[in-house]
Design an enzyme around this catalytic site. Structure first.
Site, short mmCIF file in Angstrom:
data_model
loop_
_atom_site.label_atom_id
_atom_site.label_comp_id
_atom_site.label_asym_id
_atom_site.label_seq_id
_atom_site.Cartn_x
_atom_site.Cartn_y
_atom_site.Cartn_z
N ASP A 1 1.01 -1.26 -0.02
CA ASP A 1 0.25 0.23 -0.06
C ASP A 1 0.83 1.23 0.26
O ASP A 1 0.99 1.85 0.96
CB ASP A 1 -0.81 -0.07 1.23
CG ASP A 1 -1.94 1.25 1.10
OD1 ASP A 1 -2.18 1.65 0.01
OD2 ASP A 1 -2.95 1.11 2.13
N ASN B 1 -7.37 -1.43 7.94
CA ASN B 1 -7.58 -0.34 9.18
C ASN B 1 -7.80 1.08 8.56
O ASN B 1 -7.75 2.08 9.39
CB ASN B 1 -6.18 -0.50 9.70
CG ASN B 1 -4.69 0.06 9.05
OD1 ASN B 1 -5.16 0.13 7.73
ND2 ASN B 1 -3.75 0.09 9.63
N GLU C 1 -12.47 9.81 9.76
CA GLU C 1 -12.97 9.96 11.29
C GLU C 1 -13.22 11.60 11.37
O GLU C 1 -12.33 12.32 11.18
CB GLU C 1 -12.05 9.57 12.25
CG GLU C 1 -12.65 9.52 13.47
CD GLU C 1 -11.61 8.62 14.34
OE1 GLU C 1 -11.97 7.47 14.69
OE2 GLU C 1 -10.73 9.01 15.08
N HIS D 1 -7.52 8.34 6.57
CA HIS D 1 -6.25 7.34 6.63
C HIS D 1 -6.43 6.39 5.20
O HIS D 1 -7.63 5.53 5.51
CB HIS D 1 -6.52 6.56 7.88
CG HIS D 1 -5.26 5.48 7.76
ND1 HIS D 1 -5.67 4.26 8.55
CD2 HIS D 1 -4.16 5.35 6.98
CE1 HIS D 1 -4.61 3.44 8.35
NE2 HIS D 1 -3.69 4.06 7.69
N SER E 1 -6.63 10.37 19.49
CA SER E 1 -5.47 10.67 18.40
C SER E 1 -4.79 11.83 19.19
O SER E 1 -5.38 12.70 19.89
CB SER E 1 -6.03 10.87 17.14
OG SER E 1 -6.77 9.89 16.52
N HIS F 1 3.21 5.22 13.77
CA HIS F 1 1.93 5.84 12.65
C HIS F 1 0.72 5.70 13.33
O HIS F 1 -0.37 6.03 12.76
CB HIS F 1 2.05 5.41 11.41
CG HIS F 1 1.40 3.93 11.34
ND1 HIS F 1 2.00 2.74 12.08
CD2 HIS F 1 0.76 3.29 10.24
CE1 HIS F 1 1.33 1.79 11.84
NE2 HIS F 1 0.48 1.76 10.57
#
Length: 378
Positions: free
Chosen positions: A74, A136, A140, A168, A277, A294
């Site tokens: 990715d 994942n 958000e 993300h 976060s 990360h």
């Protein structure tokens, strides 16, 4: 300061506190990677966990040879944080969830001009632009929960009155196709720097980085349009990439697989969907290969999550978090795989980075609504 940067062996370090949970297999993978030809140094982050042969949550510095497999499938996976003009005072989760709707389908023709503006190389994966994907990945909506540096927040345009949007995602199927091509041709032996094969990979790799960055921007703009809101990007950082770098006077190749750059300004380090976060100011350090964690990092394998959690939580219960936020995830397997319990506590990761002298925490962000999939992501 710096006591949480531990030397495991010559050229191998791990950023971890005494209570940081690190699986033994992940450390084994880190040390195995350190023995690859041309590998000079490797650094594991506190979110280190096992990957498919190579650890996730690590940075690798090689000389004379680079390794596509260390970047993974990715390319360009990363995070973008946007500030919005959606007022928190008018927050209604029912309306918010309804307005966001379904983000799994491809963008329609009304987005053609916006897509063309990125001038991306044709790859056959254009239909996935503007979509989050599985695993994942997420988008958000968040709010500023705690500010530890009001001056920094003002400079970034972040306040307590408006929602933030964290995206993300990465290069979707494009990165997978690039890695598959490399493995089919060369296995895992890596590429000699300066060779035609290396130049070809780097060209495709750089195209995938642009694709991933465009994808995150299109996802954000798509959500803002649904919310009838305006917004602006605060940051956009890639976690999976390789780039030319000089470390302690040596020129080589810096690979990151699930590692945040610490030499590109302010970054977000997210927890799981049921955790906070953190917005942090990195303090660049060659010992960690100019990299940070990360995210929280997986604690459990995906295959074991449902067995561990099904007796404790229904799918409906997993759609709500202990912080009062909601989760949109219609994939009944994925909602267990991505449960907060499957991840390390983000405070333990942030604490290790602070103990290593690698970050200064600017703010804590709280989830409001997390979008995974309406059921058609894959």
């Amino acid at each position: 300061m710096g006591t949480c940067i531990r030397t495991l062996s010559d050229g191998t370090v791990l950023v971890a506190a005494d209570d940081t949970w690190i699986e033994g297999k992940a450390i084994q993978q880190l040390e195995t990677t350190a023995r690859l030809p041309g590998m000079h140094r490797v650094a594991g982050m506190p979110d280190l966990h096992p990957g498919r042969g190579y650890p996730v949550g690590a940075a690798f510095f090689s000389v004379g040879r680079l390794y596509p497999a260390l970047v993974g499938n990715d390319i360009g996976c990363g995070m973008a944080l946007w500030r919005t003009d959606s007022a928190i005072a008018k927050l209604n989760l029912d309306k918010l969830e309804k307005r966001i709707g379904n983000l799994d389908a491809p963008l329609d023709d009304s987005w053609r001009e916006a897509i063309d503006a990125f001038d991306l190389p044709l790859s056959g994966h254009e239909r996935s632009l503007g979509t989050i994907g599985g695993g994942n990945h997420f988008a958000e909506l968040q709010l500023l929960d705690e500010s530890y540096d009001d001056e920094a927040m003002a400079a970034l345009g972040i306040d307590r009155k408006h929602l933030l949007l964290l995206v993300h995602s990465g290069s979707r199927g494009l990165g997978e196709s690039i890695l598959r091509e490399q493995v089919d041709l060369f296995g895992h032996q890596g590429l000699e720097a300066g060779s035609d094969a290396c130049a070809h990979y780097l060209s495709r790799h750089d195209g995938a980085l642009r694709f991933a960055e465009a994808n995150r921007q299109l996802i954000a703009r798509r959500i803002l349009e649904r919310l009838r809101s305006d917004g602006r990007a605060v940051l956009d950082i890639n976690h999976n990439l390789v780039s030319s770098a000089r470390v302690d006077g040596v020129q080589g190749w810096l690979h990151r697989n699930g590692a945040t750059p610490s030499d590109q300004g302010v970054v977000v380090i997210p927890g799981s969907r049921g955790d906070y976060s953190y917005l942090v100011q990195p303090l660049a350090d060659a010992r960690s290969l100019f990299s940070l964690a990360h995210g929280a990092g997986r604690k459990w394998m995906r295959s074991e999550c449902k067995d561990r959690l099904a007796a404790r939580y229904s799918v409906e219960q997993l759609g709500r978090t202990s912080l009062g936020s909601r989760v949109i995830c219609a994939d009944r397997a994925l909602i267990y795989e991505e449960a907060p319990e499957a991840y390390k506590a983000i405070d333990s990761v942030i604490g290790a980075l602070q103990g290593a002298g690698l970050i200064r925490v600017l703010a804590r962000l709280k989830p409001v609504l997390t979008y995974k999939t309406r059921g058609g992501c894959c």
